[in-house]
Design an enzyme around this catalytic site. Structure first.
Site, PDB file in Angstrom:
ATOM      1  N   ARG A   1       0.866  -1.179   0.000  1.00 38.09           N
ATOM      2  CA  ARG A   1       0.000   0.000   0.000  1.00 38.09           C
ATOM      3  C   ARG A   1       0.905   1.232   0.000  1.00 38.09           C
ATOM      4  O   ARG A   1       1.681   1.434   0.932  1.00 38.09           O
ATOM      5  CB  ARG A   1      -0.906  -0.012   1.236  1.00 38.09           C
ATOM      6  CG  ARG A   1      -1.859   1.168   1.335  1.00 38.09           C
ATOM      7  CD  ARG A   1      -2.945   1.117   0.271  1.00 38.09           C
ATOM      8  NE  ARG A   1      -3.875   0.012   0.477  1.00 38.09           N
ATOM      9  CZ  ARG A   1      -4.795  -0.371  -0.413  1.00 38.09           C
ATOM     10  NH1 ARG A   1      -4.893   0.268  -1.576  1.00 38.09           N
ATOM     11  NH2 ARG A   1      -5.596  -1.381  -0.165  1.00 38.09           N
ATOM     12  N   ARG A   2       0.819   2.047  -1.035  1.00 37.65           N
ATOM     13  CA  ARG A   2       1.750   3.154  -1.219  1.00 37.65           C
ATOM     14  C   ARG A   2       1.756   4.117  -0.036  1.00 37.65           C
ATOM     15  O   ARG A   2       2.780   4.659   0.346  1.00 37.65           O
ATOM     16  CB  ARG A   2       1.401   3.909  -2.512  1.00 37.65           C
ATOM     17  CG  ARG A   2       2.465   4.905  -2.937  1.00 37.65           C
ATOM     18  CD  ARG A   2       2.105   5.526  -4.284  1.00 37.65           C
ATOM     19  NE  ARG A   2       1.976   4.516  -5.319  1.00 37.65           N
ATOM     20  CZ  ARG A   2       3.006   4.013  -5.988  1.00 37.65           C
ATOM     21  NH1 ARG A   2       4.217   4.434  -5.718  1.00 37.65           N
ATOM     22  NH2 ARG A   2       2.823   3.099  -6.912  1.00 37.65           N
TER      23      ARG A   2
ATOM     24  N   GLU B   1      -4.056  -6.842  -7.552  1.00 37.36           N
ATOM     25  CA  GLU B   1      -2.766  -7.527  -7.578  1.00 37.36           C
ATOM     26  C   GLU B   1      -2.851  -8.892  -6.904  1.00 37.36           C
ATOM     27  O   GLU B   1      -2.285  -9.879  -7.394  1.00 37.36           O
ATOM     28  CB  GLU B   1      -1.701  -6.652  -6.902  1.00 37.36           C
ATOM     29  CG  GLU B   1      -1.330  -5.422  -7.720  1.00 37.36           C
ATOM     30  CD  GLU B   1      -0.353  -4.495  -7.025  1.00 37.36           C
ATOM     31  OE1 GLU B   1       0.036  -3.493  -7.647  1.00 37.36           O
ATOM     32  OE2 GLU B   1       0.020  -4.781  -5.864  1.00 37.36           O
TER      33      GLU B   1
END
Length: 702
Positions: free
Chosen positions: A561-562, A634
């Protein structure tokens, strides 16, 4: 006019005040100009008067505490170290504070305080005294003081303190990294001595820290080593895998850390010794997205470490990057010079750009077709007061003969400009030139000269905007299809367009056509291009799976998670690469929409899928029935591609399994690794066991 009166008229440089708690005095700087002065000589005199006023005020107050540091009781020494630190930091933060701070740092040395500070670092002292002395020492390590320590005192005692890394003591980590940052910009000889005594090893260890202050010092310290360490220093950085450890710093949430990690990578990639390692680290890919989000002027003022700018010698070593072959290096160097121009304008030091011969290099870059770098170079020139040169368009096919002649002069071949002009070479013809044309038609008989020219022409082809002559976006296809294979293949885009190739006819291309019709003489490049075409034409995407299972060419894909997992993800990438795994991690350039499918392709090509789970990482997946969240997409892609999925959790609490979408609930059943930052090696070893044991089983199944 008296000095005191001058200070009040021009600039109220410094006032004393008590803080709200009444705990002591500190400096509060006020930089409010009253009126506008148009007479440069008068304003220069007034600036000097203001600086003298501030020096007198600061110096007198500092002297009181320096005396107590030498002769006071232990408690007086501690409190005086703290107050002296506040005074020095306040001086550095003044608008005109560079001269003030430098004077105070020299005062510290002349009063014999450097010797006292190093003595206070001895193991016989209390931890509190060691830390207070080290913090003050860090702030006064200007170049002259470092040279004094190296030549008069010796560094052994200081480095013995600095190279000790305590993973749980954040204050000690910060000050150790800060001292190393200052020491590594003294000379090549000093850098090599620091490496020999364990300083570089200590820095590499500190790069793993999650503390922002420590990360800042590490990023700048590694940059200083790259700049001042010479060839032997660069070799040591490669041996210690420094380019790899810059990657997690470039992924830091702190802009200053990211900036100097990128700047260090740019220095490394400019050296033949380090170019390959720096390029493979992945840090360069983060530079252009970073610059797009910042302005030089604002960035120079947003953090304490930038406000006074860099030294003339430091900037001199940056000039060569303005002519780098790599666009990332040119852009970042130009950005830095624009930032320094804003800073030097306020300091009345613009003449430094002429002294270091930066102006001509900035003019060459400002007139180049490199849109990003030329923009920043032009900004720097405007502030310096220089004329902005003619700007070449990035749309090279539309260049006129005059544009081509200007470019030929700009890249260092002015003696051949008349040949290009006489032959009426425009942008279209320029992009078609080959070695024979250069020798026979343009009279460039020297073979080495032709190689140099064709190298610059190749770089121009790669960065050229072909939109005006490329209706089916062949150049864009070639750029995306060969990303991660060889970025130089876009040099052939115009040759292919000239031969009549477009994206609709790619499936018809053969090795013979690429060779004879498109003029691609490099056999390996033809093979790579045909491989990319075959992969593009025959891959039929059906959501999260492919009609045919792709060949597993990648060891590990890291999903994160960025907003919260970038630091851990970048650390895992480095740890796994150093253990021999081929790792892919999505960086900012692949988050812009057109590259989204490319990310899924990398997942399908990976044997293992490492899912980084930081606090609330799966919250957006809950209720995501349309599969819009990228973590959700993803994970389902990894499940569909039969990847070995390994969760790595850091302070993560699993949601109730039934709350997750049905197509990803199975991830809650996989064995994983709980990340403990102070025990990184043990965590990575456990992860490696999962990867290698499952790799054996996957091989047996295949």
């Amino acid at each position: 006019m008296s000095v005191t009166a001058s200070c009040s008229v021009v600039e109220r440089v410094v006032t004393w005040s008590r803080d709200g708690s009444g705990s002591g005095q500190h400096f509060a700087s006020v930089a409010t100009r009253q009126g506008s002065y148009t007479n440069p000589e008068k304003e220069g005199c007034l600036r000097q008067t203001s600086v003298k006023c501030a020096i007198a005020e600061y110096s007198n107050r500092l002297q009181i505490f320096l005396t107590k540091i030498k002769h006071g009781s232990a408690q007086q020494q501690l409190s005086s170290l703290d107050e002296s630190l506040k005074i020095i930091r306040s001086a550095w933060d003044l608008c005109l504070g560079k001269d003030v701070a430098l004077h105070l740092c020299l005062q510290v040395r002349e009063d014999g305080i450097l010797e006292c500070l190093v003595e206070r670092l001895d193991a016989s002292q209390t931890t509190e005294m060691q830390l207070a002395a080290a913090r003050f020492l860090e702030q006064v390590l200007i170049k002259d003081n470092v040279e004094y320590i190296v030549t008069r005192m010796g560094m052994d005692s200081l480095l013995k303190f600095v190279v000790e890394v305590n993973g749980s003591d954040l204050a000690r980590q910060q000050v150790n990294a800060g001292i190393l940052e200052s020491l590594l910009k003294e000379s090549e000889r000093t850098c090599l001595q620091i490496i020999k005594l364990g300083g570089l090893q200590s820095l590499i260890e500190l790069c793993r820290s999650t503390d922002i202050g420590t990360q800042r010092h590490c990023a700048i310290a590694l940059g200083n080593l790259a700049i001042y360490g010479g060839e032997e220093g660069l070799k040591a950085m490669i041996q210690m895998k420094a380019p790899d450890w810059l990657f997690p710093l470039a992924f830091s949430p702190d802009d200053t850390v990211r900036y100097y990690a990128c700047l260090t990578s740019v220095y490394l990639v400019g050296s033949p010794i380090c170019e390959s390692a720096a390029a493979e680290s992945g840090t360069l890919e983060l530079i252009l997205p970073f610059l797009a989000k910042h302005s030089p002027e604002d960035f120079g003022q947003q953090e304490f470490g930038h406000k006074q700018g860099r030294s003339k010698e430091w900037l001199r070593r940056l000039v060569s990057l303005l002519d780098s072959r790599r666009p990332e290096a040119r852009a970042l160097a130009a950005f830095h010079f624009a930032m320094e121009a804003h800073i030097k304008l306020n300091q009345d030091r613009l003449e430094e750009f002429h002294a270091i011969n930066a102006v001509e290099a900035l003019k060459r870059l400002a007139g180049s077709p490199d849109d990003t770098a030329s923009k920043y170079a032009a900004e720097a020139l405007r502030i310096i007061g220089e004329e902005i040169p003619h700007k070449l368009s990035q749309s090279v096919p539309l260049w006129t003969v005059d544009d081509v002649v200007y470019w030929v002069k700009q890249i260092g071949f002015p003696e051949f400009a008349s040949e290009f002009e006489a032959s009426r070479v425009d942008g279209d013809l320029l992009l078609r030139l080959d070695y024979n044309n250069m020798a026979e038609d343009l009279n460039m008989k020297n073979g080495i000269q032709r190689k140099r020219f064709m190298r610059r022409l190749r770089d121009l082809k790669i960065q050229a905007d072909l939109t005006a002559v490329d209706p089916t976006r062949l150049d864009l296809w070639l750029m995306t299809a060969t990303a991660g294979i060889d970025s130089r293949l876009t040099q052939y885009s115009y040759q292919m367009l000239d031969a009549g190739v477009d994206t609709k006819s790619l499936h018809l291309l053969t090795d013979s056509i690429l060779d004879h019709d498109c003029g691609i003489k490099n056999g390996l490049h033809r093979a790579l291009m045909l491989h990319a075409i075959e992969k593009s034409v025959h891959s039929v995407d059906l959501g999260s799976t492919l009609v045919e299972a792709p060949v597993k060419t990648l060891d590990v894909f890291i999903s994160y998670r960025r907003s919260s997992g970038s630091q851990l993800a970048s650390l895992l990438k480095v740890h796994l690469q150093l253990r021999g795994f081929r790792v892919f991690i999505d960086v900012e350039r692949l988050s812009a929409g057109m590259f989204n499918d490319k990310i899924l392709e990398h997942i399908r090509a990976a044997r293992h899928f490492v899912l980084v789970l930081t606090p609330n990482a799966l919250d957006r997946c809950i209720g995501d029935s349309e599969n819009k969240d990228w973590i959700h997409r993803e994970v389902t892609c990894a499940i569909g591609a039969s990847c070995n999925i390994i969760p790595v959790s850091d302070n993560f609490l699993w949601p109730v399994a039934d709350e997750l979408p049905e197509d990803m609930r199975v991830i809650a059943q996989f064995n994983g690794v709980r990340w403990i930052h102070d025990y990184q090696e043990a965590c990575v070893e456990k992860l490696e066991k999962f990867l290698r044991s499952n790799a054996i089983r996957l091989h047996e199944l295949q």
